[in-house]
Design a protein around this motif. Sequence first.
Motif: not given
Length: 177
Positions: A90-97, A113-130
């Motif tokens: 999930w992607f919120g304004k300030d937090e991804a979960h 699992g690591e590759a998928l986690m890194r992908l979601m971390i990058d997506k969260a970063y790109d969306l501006g979550t803190s």
Amino acid sequence: MFRKFKQWFDREPPVELAFPAQSLHVGETTYQLRRMTNDDIDAALVMEKAIYHDTPWDRIAFISELRKTQRSLYLVLFDEDVLTAFIGCWFGKDEAHITNIAVAPLYQGQGIGEALMRLMIDKAYDLGTSEITLEVRTDNAVAQHLYHKLGFQDGEIRRGYYVSTHADAMDMRKPLE
């Protein structure tokens, strides 16, 4: 009343989080990664039961999550026609979960699992979550090791978090700077 109706009527339709189908290279293998659809639920349920014996998601949970395309992203990873893993966030304004991640038993320990986690971390970063957060069973040392490797920090323990087994979960978070 009319103003609220006009605001609702004039607003743009919600936009689905973009994610084009793509290849994902993990080690020597190239997998196909795309957005999860309702057609993937049966295979995901089989994987859930194989991995999370006592606490698998059910069909209704997947259907519900797949409808939320504006603020969530569920991805499936295939090795040819075989579902090897999936991840949801999930992607919120300030937090991804991270809501769910699973790697088929035959594919575990290969970095998927690591590759998928890194992908979601990058997506969260790109969306501006803190920050990005997740819950993990307190007895799942393998997953906790991976999350620590990725920079997640231990948080509060949630006693009895998993309803069916009363197992505890630990909140984990990673600041995105």
